[in-house]
Design a protein around this motif. Structure first.
Motif, PDB file in Angstrom:
ATOM      1  N   LEU A   1      12.050 -21.412  42.490  1.00  0.00           N
ATOM      2  CA  LEU A   1      11.757 -19.991  42.667  1.00  0.00           C
ATOM      3  C   LEU A   1      12.561 -19.408  43.834  1.00  0.00           C
ATOM      4  O   LEU A   1      13.069 -18.288  43.762  1.00  0.00           O
TER       5      LEU A   1
ATOM      6  N   TYR B   1      15.060 -18.763  36.184  1.00  0.00           N
ATOM      7  CA  TYR B   1      13.852 -19.567  36.036  1.00  0.00           C
ATOM      8  C   TYR B   1      12.947 -18.927  34.989  1.00  0.00           C
ATOM      9  O   TYR B   1      12.464 -17.817  35.178  1.00  0.00           O
TER      10      TYR B   1
ATOM     11  N   ARG C   1       8.304 -28.491  43.087  1.00  0.00           N
ATOM     12  CA  ARG C   1       9.373 -28.247  42.107  1.00  0.00           C
ATOM     13  C   ARG C   1       9.500 -26.737  41.856  1.00  0.00           C
ATOM     14  O   ARG C   1      10.596 -26.163  41.926  1.00  0.00           O
ATOM     15  N   HIS C   2       8.356 -26.125  41.589  1.00  0.00           N
ATOM     16  CA  HIS C   2       8.300 -24.689  41.295  1.00  0.00           C
ATOM     17  C   HIS C   2       8.841 -23.868  42.471  1.00  0.00           C
ATOM     18  O   HIS C   2       9.650 -22.954  42.292  1.00  0.00           O
TER      19      HIS C   2
ATOM     20  N   ASP D   1       4.354 -30.689  41.356  1.00  0.00           N
ATOM     21  CA  ASP D   1       4.776 -29.561  40.517  1.00  0.00           C
ATOM     22  C   ASP D   1       4.968 -28.303  41.360  1.00  0.00           C
ATOM     23  O   ASP D   1       5.860 -27.500  41.104  1.00  0.00           O
TER      24      ASP D   1
ATOM     25  N   SER E   1       2.192 -19.229  43.883  1.00  0.00           N
ATOM     26  CA  SER E   1       3.395 -19.057  44.710  1.00  0.00           C
ATOM     27  C   SER E   1       3.381 -17.844  45.604  1.00  0.00           C
ATOM     28  O   SER E   1       3.416 -16.723  45.130  1.00  0.00           O
TER      29      SER E   1
ATOM     30  N   ASP F   1      13.425 -24.617  33.447  1.00  0.00           N
ATOM     31  CA  ASP F   1      11.968 -24.696  33.515  1.00  0.00           C
ATOM     32  C   ASP F   1      11.540 -24.993  34.958  1.00  0.00           C
ATOM     33  O   ASP F   1      12.350 -24.982  35.879  1.00  0.00           O
ATOM     34  N   PHE F   2      10.247 -25.345  35.133  1.00  0.00           N
ATOM     35  CA  PHE F   2       9.693 -25.571  36.478  1.00  0.00           C
ATOM     36  C   PHE F   2      10.100 -26.907  37.098  1.00  0.00           C
ATOM     37  O   PHE F   2       9.934 -27.122  38.293  1.00  0.00           O
ATOM     38  N   CYS F   3      10.626 -27.823  36.284  1.00  0.00           N
ATOM     39  CA  CYS F   3      10.691 -29.225  36.714  1.00  0.00           C
ATOM     40  C   CYS F   3      11.934 -29.645  37.517  1.00  0.00           C
ATOM     41  O   CYS F   3      11.820 -30.413  38.458  1.00  0.00           O
TER      42      CYS F   3
ATOM     43  N   ILE G   1       1.415 -17.877  37.867  1.00  0.00           N
ATOM     44  CA  ILE G   1       2.533 -18.035  38.803  1.00  0.00           C
ATOM     45  C   ILE G   1       2.184 -17.390  40.138  1.00  0.00           C
ATOM     46  O   ILE G   1       2.468 -17.942  41.204  1.00  0.00           O
TER      47      ILE G   1
ATOM     48  N   TYR H   1      13.829 -29.637  40.171  1.00  0.00           N
ATOM     49  CA  TYR H   1      13.974 -29.144  41.544  1.00  0.00           C
ATOM     50  C   TYR H   1      15.339 -29.508  42.146  1.00  0.00           C
ATOM     51  O   TYR H   1      15.783 -28.928  43.130  1.00  0.00           O
TER      52      TYR H   1
ATOM     53  N   SER I   1       9.469 -19.413  33.225  1.00  0.00           N
ATOM     54  CA  SER I   1       8.193 -20.120  33.176  1.00  0.00           C
ATOM     55  C   SER I   1       7.471 -19.699  31.908  1.00  0.00           C
ATOM     56  O   SER I   1       7.382 -18.513  31.607  1.00  0.00           O
TER      57      SER I   1
END
Length: 462
Positions: free
Chosen positions: A208, A139, A203-204, A200, A152, A120-122, A148, A124, A141
């Motif tokens: 990514l 990844y 992290r994303h 967040d 990004s 998931d996004f969390c 997204i 990192y 999402s």
């Protein structure tokens, strides 16, 4: 070479600790297991226990791997998901989640056969762990491609041009097609409350930049431009998963004993005459705004079902206070207030429901459009809700309730006007017609399965 004897993949799956995340991750796990792959679903014991039971044919292909959530100052004991917390305490849950790194590394050490993790996004902190154990990052999402894309761009990640809340209230320049996808000021302020010291966005971005494949809950039929933008700016495989529509035929829930009475009430209403109101499991409106919403629902003079959730903590009002005094008596001939949980998908699918006043959670939107029901858009809460509202407003499958951009205030009149326009007014016919057309995309299980098949193929050649 015989390609029919495909190698079985061993795949770990690691969602964020929110019910809206753990269920889509399970759906994808089940699909991959049906394709012959071995899945290790990693979460905390309480979240694993909340998951629907696996079909018997998949129980040997999916293993649940419980990691115990470390105790963190500020996180109430026994809490393991966002739905058990007010938004300002979510940062403590993120801290605890980050401390799962050691346990996850131990799991990889014991399971050298795992070569892919769908995450998931969390987390990192995952890339160096994955490198250490030779695991590929995928990844997933649960958000839309538009959300997204809004968040990004590699250049933006490096230059950090967007700093102030105001920077997020305009459409980013890399989204170079006609759209209105941006936050309102009050939505940004709301989101900052659930941020940890690592945001967040950070992290994303980290995940990514390090993943082999990026996937999300959408399809080209809905968001061709946003998917094109993501492919262009990230220069890596962007593989949509489809919309993962829920299937009405497999909905079984022990809490459905009230459905018969509810169905009888709905059966007594005319076709498409009634609207459904639900603000998700994690939204807490202030007492003042809840009352304003109630007065708007009342002024619409249309039949409705309103699901009111219990507030998160004792410092907030009780469920009884959330509804204005005398409200239920005044609307008793046409309205139903339900407290707690309700079988949302069954309600939405009923022929007497003609619209959905929603907080704009992506899963709720998918459920509503999957049965062809238009939306009365009321994004309250954090995350991407405002962006989803703009996307759906732009697709003309719903109308957003007018609110003050800065403080989020609104009037009961604007609520009533939006409800009536989507439900009955002649100039709202386009919303109703477009929602019916969208059913062909949102409710199309075959279309979604085609995307899942393509995603599976990409994993097999990673």
């Amino acid at each position: 070479m015989d390609f029919s004897t495909k190698k079985q993949l061993h795949i770990a799956v690691f969602p964020w600790l929110a019910y809206g995340h753990i269920v889509p991750f399970l759906r994808v796990s089940q699909f991959l297991a049906q394709k012959g792959h071995r899945i290790y679903y990693v979460s905390t014991p309480k979240n694993i226990s909340r998951l629907p039971k696996l079909p018997p044919n998949l129980s040997s292909s999916i293993s649940f791997v419980p990691l115990s959530l470390p105790q963190v100052d500020g996180l109430p004991p026994g809490v393991e998901s966002t739905s058990e917390l007010p938004i300002r305490k979510v940062p403590f849950l993120k801290k605890a989640y980050d401390m799962l790194e050691t346990q996850l590394a131990d799991f990889f050490r014991r399971s050298p056969q795992i070569k892919v993790i769908i995450h998931d996004f969390c987390p990192y902190w995952l890339p160096p762990v994955a490198v250490q154990f030779g695991v590929n990052l995928v990844y997933f999402s649960i958000l839309s491609a538009s959300t997204i894309a809004f968040f990004s761009s590699p250049s933006d990640m490096l230059d950090k041009k967007r700093v102030s809340p105001e920077d997020f209230t305009v459409v980013p320049m890399w989204m170079d097609y006609p759209n209105n996808i941006a936050f309102k000021l009050h939505e940004i302020a709301g989101h900052r409350e659930c941020e940890d010291t690592v945001t967040d966005l950070e992290r994303h971005e980290t995940l990514l930049l390090n993943c082999k494949i990026m996937t999300m809950r959408t399809c080209y039929e809905l968001e061709p431009e946003a998917l094109r933008v993501l492919s262009r700016i990230h220069q890596k495989p962007i593989v949509p998963l489809g919309l993962l529509p829920p299937s009405l035929s497999i909905i079984e829930d022990t809490r459905d004993e009230n459905w018969e009475a509810l169905k009888k009430w709905l059966d007594s209403k005319q076709e498409k005459s009634t609207f459904y109101v639900a603000l998700g499991s994690e939204v807490n409106l202030s007492l003042e705004l809840m009352h304003e919403l109630a007065y708007g629902i009342e002024k619409s003079e249309l039949p409705f079902i309103w699901v009111v959730r219990k507030p998160h903590s004792i410092e907030q009002q009780s469920v009884e206070n959330m509804i204005p005094p005398g409200f239920e008596e005044r609307v008793s001939n046409r309205g139903l207030v339900l407290r707690g949980w309700a079988p949302q998908l069954k309600i939405l699918a009923h022929s007497s429901i003609g619209g959905f006043l929603t907080h704009c959670g992506w899963s709720s939107v998918i459920e509503s459009l999957g049965v062809g029901k238009p939306l009365i858009l009321f994004p309250v809460g954090s995350s991407d809700l405002g962006l989803v509202a703009r996307l759906m407003h732009g697709k003309k499958v719903g109308l957003e309730i007018e609110r003050n951009d800065v403080d989020g205030s609104f009037t009961s009149d604007s609520v009533a006007m939006s409800i009536k326009r989507v439900m009955v007014d002649p100039d709202g016919e386009q919303f109703r017609a477009n929602a019916r057309v969208m059913k062909e995309i949102f409710g199309n299980i075959q279309l979604s399965d085609n995307y899942l098949n393509e995603f599976t193929r990409k994993l097999e050649i990673i």
